[in-house]
Write a protein that holds these residues in place. Sequence first.
Motif, mmCIF file in Angstrom:
data_model
loop_
_atom_site.group_PDB
_atom_site.id
_atom_site.type_symbol
_atom_site.label_atom_id
_atom_site.label_comp_id
_atom_site.label_asym_id
_atom_site.label_seq_id
_atom_site.Cartn_x
_atom_site.Cartn_y
_atom_site.Cartn_z
ATOM 1 N N LEU A 193 43.648 34.046 15.087
ATOM 2 C CA LEU A 193 44.555 33.420 14.219
ATOM 3 C C LEU A 193 44.415 31.913 14.412
ATOM 4 O O LEU A 193 44.263 31.253 13.366
ATOM 5 C CB LEU A 193 46.164 33.676 14.545
ATOM 6 C CG LEU A 193 46.656 35.078 14.076
ATOM 7 C CD1 LEU A 193 48.023 35.092 14.495
ATOM 8 C CD2 LEU A 193 46.513 34.984 12.552
ATOM 9 N N ARG A 209 44.433 38.003 19.718
ATOM 10 C CA ARG A 209 45.057 38.010 18.311
ATOM 11 C C ARG A 209 45.376 36.304 17.910
ATOM 12 O O ARG A 209 45.052 36.117 17.150
ATOM 13 C CB ARG A 209 46.318 38.735 18.021
ATOM 14 C CG ARG A 209 47.008 38.616 16.543
ATOM 15 C CD ARG A 209 47.775 39.708 16.433
ATOM 16 N NE ARG A 209 48.440 39.499 14.847
ATOM 17 C CZ ARG A 209 49.387 38.659 14.479
ATOM 18 N NH1 ARG A 209 49.950 37.993 15.487
ATOM 19 N NH2 ARG A 209 49.759 38.843 13.378
ATOM 20 N N SER A 210 45.994 35.691 18.833
ATOM 21 C CA SER A 210 46.613 34.333 18.866
ATOM 22 C C SER A 210 45.069 33.491 18.694
ATOM 23 O O SER A 210 45.136 32.616 17.859
ATOM 24 C CB SER A 210 47.336 33.923 19.899
ATOM 25 O OG SER A 210 48.571 34.621 19.799
ATOM 26 N N ARG A 253 43.295 29.643 11.240
ATOM 27 C CA ARG A 253 43.836 28.572 10.611
ATOM 28 C C ARG A 253 42.953 27.392 10.352
ATOM 29 O O ARG A 253 42.774 26.750 9.361
ATOM 30 C CB ARG A 253 44.815 28.188 11.541
ATOM 31 C CG ARG A 253 46.297 29.039 11.369
ATOM 32 C CD ARG A 253 47.107 28.073 12.109
ATOM 33 N NE ARG A 253 46.924 27.896 13.596
ATOM 34 C CZ ARG A 253 47.383 28.532 14.354
ATOM 35 N NH1 ARG A 253 47.988 29.980 14.064
ATOM 36 N NH2 ARG A 253 47.197 28.688 15.703
ATOM 37 N N SER A 288 51.861 27.550 11.436
ATOM 38 C CA SER A 288 51.024 28.626 10.533
ATOM 39 C C SER A 288 50.290 27.540 9.601
ATOM 40 O O SER A 288 50.619 26.371 9.486
ATOM 41 C CB SER A 288 52.043 29.225 10.006
ATOM 42 O OG SER A 288 52.700 28.573 8.741
#
Length: 263
Positions: free
Chosen positions: A49, A45-46, A53, A252
């Motif tokens: 992500l 998942r990281s 980004r 984020s």
Amino acid sequence: MENAIEELLTYKGLIVALWLGAFFVAERLYPAAPLPPELGAATARSSWLRLARNASLWLVNVGLSPLIVLPLSLWASGQILNWRPDWWSGALGLAFDLILLDFLIYWWHRANHVVGFLWRFHEVHHLDRFLDTTSAVRFHFGEVVLSALARAGVIILLGMPFTSVVVFEVVVLCAAIFHHSNLRLPAVVEKPLSKVIVTPSIHWVHHHAVRKDTDSNYGTLFSFWDRLFASFSRNHRQTDMVIGVEARPERSLLGLLARPFTG
């Protein structure tokens, strides 16, 4: 003229897209370094992500191109100072323009590390905790606008043909995708290449989360600028090097967009 420019820009997008796609696949088949633990297979998942980004920042800049970057460059090309000698045209002129623009982008990149205001935008690129093809298109929109303004000044002062600017952008984007990639290259290939152009092993050091290395290896296309101007790091790439900004965590997407305007 307008048709020629449209055709050039169409080919630019196609070339860059194909180049990006090819390296994106190749670096996953033949990686030079594994993902760090926080982005590894155990934390898929990281990893996704991170890609999201980077892709989001890129899409923002893709949207800005026809709204700000392209019109600004076209406007500047209509304001050029016509002082160029006759020999500075055609294929020879284009080659000279590419070398000159790469020399100037070296100093612009260096300024982005030295000038605090510029670094606040450029740091967004360096906060990435891993290097691959997506890192090459991960920039804050503010840096893109500032770069477009600087480029407009160069176009006007140097009487730079718009064709030279577009060709250089294609070359630089392809070079950036190459030297940010995590593609494993045989030493027998990379070592001689690195004498002339910036390769992944050179640029990997530039993204090392140690400020001394971060503030080195500024070259984009040609690697000899760093040797000429004493900014070449003697440090060698290690696959376990920590990538990012010293003492700064990744953020984020919203945090990255806000980064230049926060403490």
